[in-house]
Design a protein around this motif. Sequence first.
Motif, PDB file in Angstrom:
ATOM      1  N   GLY A 538       0.772  -1.260   0.019  1.00 32.20           N
ATOM      2  CA  GLY A 538      -0.079  -0.014   0.046  1.00 32.20           C
ATOM      3  C   GLY A 538       0.702   1.442  -0.100  1.00 32.20           C
ATOM      4  N   CYS A 539       0.115   2.285  -0.347  1.00 32.59           N
ATOM      5  CA  CYS A 539       0.674   3.850  -0.294  1.00 32.59           C
ATOM      6  C   CYS A 539      -0.195   4.470   0.709  1.00 32.59           C
ATOM      7  CB  CYS A 539       0.856   4.182  -1.743  1.00 32.59           C
ATOM      8  SG  CYS A 539       1.882   3.346  -2.850  1.00 32.59           S
ATOM      9  N   TYR A 540       0.678   5.843   1.103  1.00 31.89           N
ATOM     10  CA  TYR A 540      -0.533   6.711   1.691  1.00 31.89           C
ATOM     11  C   TYR A 540       0.052   8.065   1.599  1.00 31.89           C
ATOM     12  CZ  TYR A 540       2.572   7.412   5.679  1.00 31.89           C
ATOM     13  OH  TYR A 540       3.960   7.711   6.404  1.00 31.89           O
ATOM     14  N   GLN A 541      -0.711   9.239   1.770  1.00 26.22           N
ATOM     15  CA  GLN A 541      -0.005  10.563   1.715  1.00 26.22           C
ATOM     16  C   GLN A 541      -1.060  11.247   2.736  1.00 26.22           C
ATOM     17  OE1 GLN A 541      -0.337  12.639  -2.082  1.00 26.22           O
ATOM     18  NE2 GLN A 541       1.203  13.993  -1.373  1.00 26.22           N
ATOM     19  N   ASP A 542      -0.228  11.987   3.310  1.00 27.47           N
ATOM     20  CA  ASP A 542      -0.722  12.770   4.684  1.00 27.47           C
ATOM     21  C   ASP A 542      -1.390  14.266   4.214  1.00 27.47           C
ATOM     22  OD1 ASP A 542      -0.643  10.948   6.651  1.00 27.47           O
ATOM     23  OD2 ASP A 542       1.170  11.448   6.986  1.00 27.47           O
ATOM     24  N   TYR A 543      -2.245  14.791   4.597  1.00 28.42           N
ATOM     25  CA  TYR A 543      -2.863  16.171   4.439  1.00 28.42           C
ATOM     26  C   TYR A 543      -3.257  16.636   5.760  1.00 28.42           C
ATOM     27  CZ  TYR A 543      -3.466  14.139  -0.551  1.00 28.42           C
ATOM     28  OH  TYR A 543      -3.074  13.753  -1.716  1.00 28.42           O
ATOM     29  N   GLN A 544      -3.773  17.983   5.643  1.00 28.63           N
ATOM     30  CA  GLN A 544      -3.750  18.760   6.630  1.00 28.63           C
ATOM     31  C   GLN A 544      -4.837  18.360   7.597  1.00 28.63           C
ATOM     32  OE1 GLN A 544      -4.085  22.744   4.400  1.00 28.63           O
ATOM     33  NE2 GLN A 544      -2.751  23.413   5.812  1.00 28.63           N
ATOM     34  N   ARG A 545      -5.822  17.731   7.060  1.00 28.17           N
ATOM     35  CA  ARG A 545      -6.881  17.125   8.036  1.00 28.17           C
ATOM     36  C   ARG A 545      -7.201  15.690   7.888  1.00 28.17           C
ATOM     37  NH1 ARG A 545      -7.858  22.335   6.692  1.00 28.17           N
ATOM     38  NH2 ARG A 545      -9.126  21.839   5.144  1.00 28.17           N
ATOM     39  N   GLY A 546      -6.350  15.101   7.445  1.00 31.51           N
ATOM     40  CA  GLY A 546      -6.537  13.672   7.064  1.00 31.51           C
ATOM     41  C   GLY A 546      -5.353  13.043   6.053  1.00 31.51           C
ATOM     42  N   ALA A 547      -5.566  11.731   5.678  1.00 35.37           N
ATOM     43  CA  ALA A 547      -4.900  11.120   4.872  1.00 35.37           C
ATOM     44  C   ALA A 547      -5.620  10.575   3.690  1.00 35.37           C
ATOM     45  CB  ALA A 547      -3.916  10.206   5.716  1.00 35.37           C
ATOM     46  N   THR A 551      -4.118   0.806  -1.917  1.00 37.91           N
ATOM     47  CA  THR A 551      -3.566  -0.414  -2.346  1.00 37.91           C
ATOM     48  C   THR A 551      -4.371  -0.648  -3.749  1.00 37.91           C
ATOM     49  OG1 THR A 551      -5.280  -2.099  -1.464  1.00 37.91           O
ATOM     50  CG2 THR A 551      -3.892  -1.126  -0.032  1.00 37.91           C
ATOM     51  N   THR A 552      -3.685  -1.806  -4.447  1.00 41.14           N
ATOM     52  CA  THR A 552      -4.453  -2.180  -5.675  1.00 41.14           C
ATOM     53  C   THR A 552      -5.736  -2.906  -5.368  1.00 41.14           C
ATOM     54  OG1 THR A 552      -2.942  -4.438  -5.292  1.00 41.14           O
ATOM     55  CG2 THR A 552      -2.084  -2.692  -6.699  1.00 41.14           C
ATOM     56  N   ALA A 553      -5.966  -3.604  -4.144  1.00 42.01           N
ATOM     57  CA  ALA A 553      -7.237  -3.986  -4.005  1.00 42.01           C
ATOM     58  C   ALA A 553      -8.161  -3.294  -3.626  1.00 42.01           C
ATOM     59  CB  ALA A 553      -6.987  -5.231  -2.733  1.00 42.01           C
ATOM     60  N   THR A 554      -7.906  -2.347  -2.755  1.00 36.93           N
ATOM     61  CA  THR A 554      -8.829  -1.388  -2.392  1.00 36.93           C
ATOM     62  C   THR A 554      -9.120  -0.022  -3.152  1.00 36.93           C
ATOM     63  OG1 THR A 554      -7.241  -0.172  -0.915  1.00 36.93           O
ATOM     64  CG2 THR A 554      -8.334  -2.072   0.127  1.00 36.93           C
ATOM     65  N   GLY A 555      -8.225   0.194  -3.798  1.00 37.43           N
ATOM     66  CA  GLY A 555      -8.072   1.705  -4.425  1.00 37.43           C
ATOM     67  C   GLY A 555      -7.679   2.703  -3.467  1.00 37.43           C
ATOM     68  N   ALA A 556      -8.025   4.147  -3.844  1.00 41.48           N
ATOM     69  CA  ALA A 556      -7.446   5.198  -2.850  1.00 41.48           C
ATOM     70  C   ALA A 556      -8.508   5.741  -2.191  1.00 41.48           C
ATOM     71  CB  ALA A 556      -6.869   6.180  -3.544  1.00 41.48           C
ATOM     72  N   HIS A 557      -8.737   5.874  -0.652  1.00 47.64           N
ATOM     73  CA  HIS A 557      -9.582   6.531   0.075  1.00 47.64           C
ATOM     74  C   HIS A 557      -9.101   7.314   1.149  1.00 47.64           C
ATOM     75  CE1 HIS A 557     -12.453   3.722  -2.046  1.00 47.64           C
ATOM     76  NE2 HIS A 557     -11.730   2.563  -1.873  1.00 47.64           N
ATOM     77  N   ALA A 558      -9.755   8.581   1.240  1.00 52.59           N
ATOM     78  CA  ALA A 558      -9.505   9.375   2.297  1.00 52.59           C
ATOM     79  C   ALA A 558     -10.304   8.852   3.822  1.00 52.59           C
ATOM     80  CB  ALA A 558      -9.976  10.737   1.856  1.00 52.59           C
ATOM     81  N   THR A 559      -9.476   9.122   4.792  1.00 44.17           N
ATOM     82  CA  THR A 559     -10.101   9.176   6.213  1.00 44.17           C
ATOM     83  C   THR A 559      -9.693  10.510   6.880  1.00 44.17           C
ATOM     84  OG1 THR A 559      -7.635   8.300   6.948  1.00 44.17           O
ATOM     85  CG2 THR A 559      -9.592   6.675   6.533  1.00 44.17           C
TER      86      THR A 559
END
Length: 721
Positions: A538-547, A551-559
Motif C-alpha cells: 500500500g501507499c499513503y499521503q498525509d494532508y492537513q486534516r486527514g490522509a 492499495t491495488t485491492a482497495t483503491g484510494a480512499h481518504a480518512t
Amino acid sequence: MTPPKLRRLATAGLIAALLAGPMQAAAAQEPLVDHTPGQADIEGGATAQQDTNSLDASLSDAEKTADSVLTVDQMAANQRALASEIGPDGSSLGQGIERLATTGDPQVAPVDADAPTGTAAVSYWRPSGVYGVDVSSHQETVDWRAARNQGSQFAYVKATEATGYINPFFSPQYGGSEAAGMLRGAYHFAIPNVSTGAQQANYFINNGGGWVNDGKTLPPLLDVEYNPYPSLGNSCYNMSAAQMVSWIRDFSNTVVTRTGRLPMIYTTTDWWNTCTGYSTAFADHPLHIANYNNSGAGTLPAGWTGYELWQYTSIGPVVGDWNQWPSTLSALQAFARNNTAPAPSAGSAAITTLAGRTTKLGGATSGVVCGLIGGGCYQNYQRGSIHWTATTGAHATLGAIRTTWAGTGYEKGRLGYPTGPETCGLLGSGCYQNFQRGTIHWTTATGAHATLGAIRTAWAAHGYEKGRLGYPTGAETCGLVGGGCYQNFQRGTIHWTSTTGAHATLGGIRNTWAGTGYENGRLGYPTGPEICGITDGGCYQDYQRGAIHWTTATGAHATLGAIRRAWAGTGYETGSLGFPAGPETCTLVGGGCYQSFQRGAIHWTTATGAHATTGAIRRAWAGTGYENGRLGYPTGPQTCGLVDGGCYQNYQRGAIHWTTATGAHATLGAIRSTWAGTGYERGRLGYPTGPETCANNRCTQTFQGGTLTWTPTTGTRITYK
C-alpha cells in the motif's frame, strides 16, 4: 500647414487679472530670468518679415500689450491657475497640433478628447528609418511588447509638467519600454509663464529627466508648444519672443550643467517661429519636429536645417503617437551615447564571441546594451538575444524558452539570468535551459514552462522529467486558499504553502483528493509526499486534516476526523480493520456517517462518537439490521479480555457478546436487564448461546447456564439447567 488664429481670451479682464499684482509698477525692472537675449539669440526676431499665416500675425493689439515681463506674484498666480487646469493627466507631446487639426484652435479640445486625432493616413503609413513612440499618463498601462512587435525601437515618456506635476505612470512606462528592448528617454512639458526655465529643468531632472551615457538613454526632451490652458494666456503663454527665448535658454543651460548634454527640443515650425520670433539661437540643439502628414517633416523652424526625430502621426498602432529617426538603428544608438564610442566591456566581447558560434540567432538588431541589473549586458538578434553578466557568462535565449523567460520578466524576474545554453535531447525530445533561480523545460507536447523554488525542489525529488510527474504543463500559479501555489505536470501536480511546504500528488491518491475538492476540501493541502511500501504494497499521503491510503485491492480512499481517529485506535492498516475500502458516507439515520474497511466498518454520530465493528460481533449486529435495527449505533469499541476469553461491544439499546464456544449474540431490553441482574457472563447463566427469539407474545434466549423467558404478563423468568 496654415494655422488658424490664436484663441483670444474671453475678456481683457482675465489678462489683467493674471498680470495684476502688488509689484505691477516694478514689472519692467523684474525680468523673468537673468539672461536677456541679444541679436544672436533672436536673430531676425525683432525685424523678421511678418508672415500673414503665422500665429503672431493673428495677435490683437490688446494681446500684444499683454506681453509684458511677468512678476514673481504673477507667476504664482499662474501656478494657481495651472493647478486648477492641469488635472490628473496634464498635457502631452503634440496636444496642440492635434487640436489645431480637429478644432482649428490649440486651446480647444475636440468633443471626444480621448479619441485619436491627426492627419496621418490610415493603414499606419510609415516613413523610412527607425520608429519609436511617445507616451504620457494618457496611455496609462502600455503594452510594450505589442509596441515592440509593431516596430518601436525607442520611446519617450513624459516625466513632468511645470513644477507641480509628475506622471504617475512614469516608472512602469519608462521601465516597461526598457524591458521590451527599447532605447528610452524622458520629456518635460513646459509651461514657461509659471516658473523659470531653471526651476522647471531642475524639477524635470529630479523626477526622472536626467541622462547618463549608458547607450540606452536618449537625451532629455523639452516639449515647448502651444499653450493648452486658456487661463494662462494665449498660445505663446502671453510671453514676448525675447522672454520665450530667454526661458528656453535658462532651461537648456540648467540641463547642460546637470547632465552634460544639450536637451532635444520638441516643437512645431509655426509655434516656434511665432513665439520665439524666428530665433536661430538653438540650432545646435537636436530637434524633435511635429508635423502630421505622409510626405515629410516639412519646413523646419528657424535655425534648423535637419531634424533628429519627426512625430508624424498621433493615430499609429498600440499607443497612437509615433515618431521617426531618419537614419539607422546604430546611428540612433550613437546619438543616445552623444556620439561617443561605446565603452569597451567584457560583456561586449563575450556576447560577440558567442554570437559567432550561435548561427540560429540570425543578425543583430541592436547594439550591445549594458547597465542591466547586476551589471549585465545584452544584445538583440533576429531570433533571440544574448545576455551576459560577470558571474553567469554569456548565454543565448531563443524560441519558446525565451518567450517563457520574457513572461517572467527577463533578468529582472524570478528566474534571473540564464546560466547555461539551451540543451536538447531529453526524454520525449525535450529541451531545457538553466537560469540563476530555476529552469525552463520544453517539449512539443507541453510547451515551455519554468520551475522555481520549493516546487522545483519537490519536482527534482521525483526525478525531474524522468520521474512519475513528467514535464511541467503549465506555469506556477499562486493565489490559492491560504496563500498557496501549484503547478501542473503531465501526470500530477505540486502544491505549496508556507506552512505545508511543496508536495506532489499523483495517480489514484490525487484522483481521490480531487474528489474531496483539492485544497478547498476537507483534507486541505498535502503535508508530505506519497509514501509506499506499507503492508500489502500500500501507499499513503498525509494532508492537513486527514490522509489518503491506497492499495491495488482497495483503491484510494481518504480518512478524516473522528472516523480516522477511531481507525488510528485500531492500528491503521495493520490493525483489525485493514485499509479503507470506500469513502466516508454520511446519509445514515440520525445524521450518522460510516466508512467501510477491508475487515469491518466505522460508524459515527454526534451522540455516539465513532466506533469500529469487526468480525463475529459485526456480523451479529448486521443480523439485527445495523444502525436501523433494535441495537442502534455502537457506543463503544469492541472490548475483549472477559471470562473465558470473551469480547463484547455496547450499542445504544443493548450489547453483543462473543466467545469461541458460544459465538456472538446480542442482548436487549427486559431479557438483557434480567441477565445483568445475574452478573452478566460471570453469573450462573454465563454467555448467551443464541439470539433472542419471539413468537406469540413470548420471547426466549438461551444461555450457557439456562434460559430467560419473557411474556407481557409474567415478565422475565430464569430457568437454570
